[in-house]
Each structure stands twice: as structure tokens, then as C-alpha cells.
Design a protein around this motif. Structure first.
Motif, mmCIF file in Angstrom:
data_model
loop_
_atom_site.group_PDB
_atom_site.id
_atom_site.type_symbol
_atom_site.label_atom_id
_atom_site.label_comp_id
_atom_site.label_asym_id
_atom_site.label_seq_id
_atom_site.Cartn_x
_atom_site.Cartn_y
_atom_site.Cartn_z
ATOM 1 N N THR A 45 20.318 -3.202 13.192
ATOM 2 C CA THR A 45 19.203 -3.618 12.533
ATOM 3 C C THR A 45 18.095 -3.048 12.131
ATOM 4 O OG1 THR A 45 20.887 -5.739 12.586
ATOM 5 C CG2 THR A 45 18.533 -6.287 11.989
ATOM 6 N N VAL A 46 17.179 -2.870 11.298
ATOM 7 C CA VAL A 46 16.220 -2.518 10.890
ATOM 8 C C VAL A 46 15.249 -3.299 10.850
ATOM 9 C CG1 VAL A 46 14.577 -0.610 9.688
ATOM 10 C CG2 VAL A 46 16.653 -0.072 10.510
ATOM 11 N N LEU A 47 14.194 -3.980 11.512
ATOM 12 C CA LEU A 47 14.093 -5.468 11.167
ATOM 13 C C LEU A 47 12.325 -4.764 10.442
ATOM 14 C CD1 LEU A 47 13.436 -6.197 15.402
ATOM 15 C CD2 LEU A 47 14.751 -7.411 13.028
ATOM 16 N N PHE A 48 11.773 -4.118 10.460
ATOM 17 C CA PHE A 48 10.322 -2.789 9.313
ATOM 18 C C PHE A 48 10.502 -1.639 9.858
ATOM 19 C CE2 PHE A 48 8.463 -4.856 13.233
ATOM 20 C CZ PHE A 48 8.063 -4.092 13.752
ATOM 21 N N SER A 49 10.272 -0.949 7.924
ATOM 22 C CA SER A 49 10.085 0.571 8.157
ATOM 23 C C SER A 49 8.729 0.387 8.473
ATOM 24 C CB SER A 49 10.568 0.987 6.880
ATOM 25 O OG SER A 49 12.779 0.283 7.806
ATOM 26 N N SER A 50 8.268 2.006 9.016
ATOM 27 C CA SER A 50 7.247 2.495 8.298
ATOM 28 C C SER A 50 6.520 2.458 7.477
ATOM 29 C CB SER A 50 6.877 3.797 9.193
ATOM 30 O OG SER A 50 5.126 4.546 8.901
ATOM 31 N N GLY A 51 5.516 1.505 7.291
ATOM 32 C CA GLY A 51 4.490 2.040 5.734
ATOM 33 C C GLY A 51 5.295 0.255 5.072
ATOM 34 N N GLU A 52 6.068 -0.468 5.946
ATOM 35 C CA GLU A 52 6.014 -1.319 4.963
ATOM 36 C C GLU A 52 5.137 -2.762 4.894
ATOM 37 O OE1 GLU A 52 10.817 -1.319 4.759
ATOM 38 O OE2 GLU A 52 10.700 -3.066 6.015
ATOM 39 N N ASP A 53 4.757 -3.581 4.817
ATOM 40 C CA ASP A 53 4.021 -4.622 5.170
ATOM 41 C C ASP A 53 5.085 -5.440 6.294
ATOM 42 O OD1 ASP A 53 2.243 -3.409 3.853
ATOM 43 O OD2 ASP A 53 2.385 -5.506 2.185
ATOM 44 N N ILE A 54 4.145 -5.833 6.619
ATOM 45 C CA ILE A 54 4.758 -6.749 8.276
ATOM 46 C C ILE A 54 4.653 -9.089 7.896
ATOM 47 C CG2 ILE A 54 4.411 -7.875 10.480
ATOM 48 C CD1 ILE A 54 5.556 -4.866 10.820
ATOM 49 N N ALA A 55 5.893 -8.926 7.928
ATOM 50 C CA ALA A 55 5.554 -10.388 6.440
ATOM 51 C C ALA A 55 5.758 -11.251 7.898
ATOM 52 C CB ALA A 55 6.797 -10.539 5.676
ATOM 53 N N THR A 56 6.990 -11.008 9.079
ATOM 54 C CA THR A 56 6.920 -12.671 9.861
ATOM 55 C C THR A 56 7.062 -11.592 11.346
ATOM 56 O OG1 THR A 56 9.983 -10.918 10.130
ATOM 57 C CG2 THR A 56 9.227 -13.329 8.336
ATOM 58 N N THR A 57 7.148 -12.443 11.980
ATOM 59 C CA THR A 57 6.762 -11.645 13.582
ATOM 60 C C THR A 57 8.602 -12.444 15.080
ATOM 61 O OG1 THR A 57 4.234 -12.287 13.563
ATOM 62 C CG2 THR A 57 5.471 -12.578 16.211
ATOM 63 N N LEU A 58 8.596 -11.866 15.104
ATOM 64 C CA LEU A 58 9.770 -11.431 15.696
ATOM 65 C C LEU A 58 10.372 -12.424 17.339
ATOM 66 C CD1 LEU A 58 13.107 -11.656 15.009
ATOM 67 C CD2 LEU A 58 12.978 -10.118 16.415
ATOM 68 N N PHE A 59 10.916 -13.496 17.897
ATOM 69 C CA PHE A 59 10.351 -13.439 19.167
ATOM 70 C C PHE A 59 11.519 -13.464 19.716
ATOM 71 C CE2 PHE A 59 7.073 -15.767 17.525
ATOM 72 C CZ PHE A 59 6.173 -16.262 18.586
ATOM 73 N N PRO A 60 12.339 -12.155 19.736
ATOM 74 C CA PRO A 60 13.158 -11.591 20.289
ATOM 75 C C PRO A 60 14.047 -13.259 21.503
ATOM 76 C CG PRO A 60 11.985 -9.976 20.539
ATOM 77 C CD PRO A 60 11.531 -11.172 20.633
#
Length: 262
Positions: A45-60
Motif C-alpha cells: 500500500t502506498v500511503l503517499f507519494s513524493s510531491g503529494e500533499d499530506i492530508a492525514t496522519t497514520l498511527f500504525p
């Protein structure tokens, strides 16, 4: 989104499997729980890619393990940090809605609590404890990145592989679903080099590798084979973040205000 929420999962039953959430005052943990949602995170699973805005925080939550990966060129990439149940990913260093520099990719499947960035940013502004714990975790994450740079530049593949396996075991347990091709890509080396190291470690009884599953058999000896980078990062983590009894936590009240001794 590349990951899906589980409608039937009891979030509260899963809490206590992430170190940062465990360290929070009860009221703060409940607020984050109420604002977030549990998500299933398959490997790859790709959580985000380079250049994408961060919209969420994930606590694994264990055994989830996420890699921060940097592209070197069109053909090569290397891991610069590993994140699991000890931390969080997304908006840790930046202040929300800023583009990611790395790619966040799930290496070991599991679950996590996904929280909107605006909630995290509001809590950072309003709560002393939240600001402090995120600043401290950001420091440990940066230390891991810097140590990875030094490690990749100077240490042999065997020592780097042993360090990676120890780090992964800390986050995901004794058995890791990981192909040698994936490990080679994370270390930024040829698969043949990883194959030779894995075969040597297995022949000597340190690990067992069967059908894409790596099992750590002799952790003590694996520590002897690893470079000093592993111990340095872990020691820094313990000094900066500590545990529920750390002095910096005692200096914060349950509502994020400094405690009064009077």
C-alpha cells in the motif's frame, strides 16, 4: 484512497498497540480515537507519494511496518526510515497540507488509526503534550534518517541487513513477510548481494527464510553482526521520547498544561 477503512473494527479494542498513543493522557487518546478511523493496510500500500500533499496522519499498530523511500533515479530507490508501532507517519515534521518528499509504503501488512491532518494540527496548537510528543518523535525520526545516510555510505551489506532485520523485528515481531527482492530494493543493493547475505545468516542459524517469510532465530548474534547504527538510533529514541514515566511527561498535565507543584 489506496487503503480502506474497516467498518466493523472496534477502534478502542485496537488501541494500546501504538507507543505514541499509549503515552498520551487518556482524554487526548480518546479525542484522537474519536476523530480517526481504523484502516486495513495490505503490504505494498502506498500511503503517499513524493510531491503529494499530506492530508492525514497514520498511527500504525503492530505488526504494521511502513518504509519511507527516496527515489535515487528512474531505476533505483532506497529506504531512509522505518516506522511501526513506535511512531506515526504523515505530517510529523511539517505543519500539515505540505508536500511529501518521500514515498510512504507499507512493507508489513497490518492496521492503523488514520486521523485527519486538521485534527492533528489543532491538537498541536492547543495541547502542550501533543506539541511535545510530536516534536520529540520528529527528532527521533530525523535521527533515524541521518543515521541511515551514514550507514548506507560506510557499512557493508551484511551489517546493514542485520540492522534492518533487528529494526523490523522491533516493529513487527519475529516473522516478517518479505521477499529478498524487496529487501534488496530497500537497502539499495543488488538482489544477488542480499541473497548471499541471507544464505550466510541462515546457514549460521541467525535467521530462517522460507517462502517469503523471514524468521529471526538468534537475535543476540544478529545484534553482533549489525553495525552500531542500530544501537545508536534505539538509544537516542529512549533518551528523547522515553516512556510513560519520563520527566517531560510529568511536566505536562493531563490537559496539556504544565503541572503545578503548589
Amino acid at each position: 484512497m489506496p487503503f480502506s477503512a474497516s467498518d466493523t473494527r472496534d477502534v478502542s479494542a485496537s488501541l494500546g498497540r501504538n507507543r505514541l498513543i499509549d503515552m498520551m493522557p487518556e482524554a487526548l487518546a480518546k479525542e484522537i480515537e474519536a476523530a480517526g478511523e481504523m484502516v486495513d493496510l495490505p503490504a505494498g500500500t502506498v500511503l503517499f507519494s513524493s510531491g503529494e500533499d499530506i492530508a492525514t496522519t497514520l498511527f500504525p499498530f503492530a505488526p504494521t511496518m511502513v518504509s519511507l523511500v527516496v527515489d535515487v533515479d528512474d531505476r533505483r530507490r532506497v529506504e531512509v526510515a522505518t516506522i511501526g508501532q513506535e511512531g506515526a507517519i504523515g505530517g510529523i515534521v511539517s505543519c500539515g497540507d505540505l508536500p511529501a518528499y518521500t514515498q510512504g509504503e507499507v512493507q508489513v501488512a497490518g492496521t492503523g488509526l488514520r486521523v485527519p491532518m486538521d485534527v492533528i494540527e489543532r491538537l498541536k496548537r492547543d495541547d502542550l503534550f501533543m506539541r511535545d510528543i510530536f516534536c520529540r518523535y520528529a527528532d527521533t525520526l530525523l535521527a533515524q534518517v541521518m543515521q541511515s545516510v551514514a550507514c548506507n555510505a560506510f557499512h557493508p551489506i551484511e551489517a546493514r541487513a542485520a540492522r534492518w532485520l533487528l529494526t523490523a523485528q522491533d516493529r513487527s515481531g519475529d516473522e516478517l513477510a518479505l521477499t529478498q527482492s524487496a529487501l534488496a530494493a530497500l537497502l539499495g543493493v543488488q538482489r544477488t548481494s542480499v541473497n548471499a547475505v541471507a544464505r550466510q545468516l541462515q546457514d549460521e542459524g541467525l535467521i530462517r527464510y522460507r517462502r517469503g517469510i523471514v524468521s529471526v532465530i538468534d537475535r543476540d548474534e544478529l545484534k553482533q553482526r549489525a553495525c552500531e547504527c542500530y544501537a545508536r538510533v534505539e538509544a537516542h529514541f529512549d533518551r528523547v521520547l522515553g516512556d510513560e514515566d519520563s520527566d517531560w511527561i510529568k511536566a505536562c498535565g493531563a490537559n496539556g498544561e504544565p503541572r503545578s507543584d503548589g
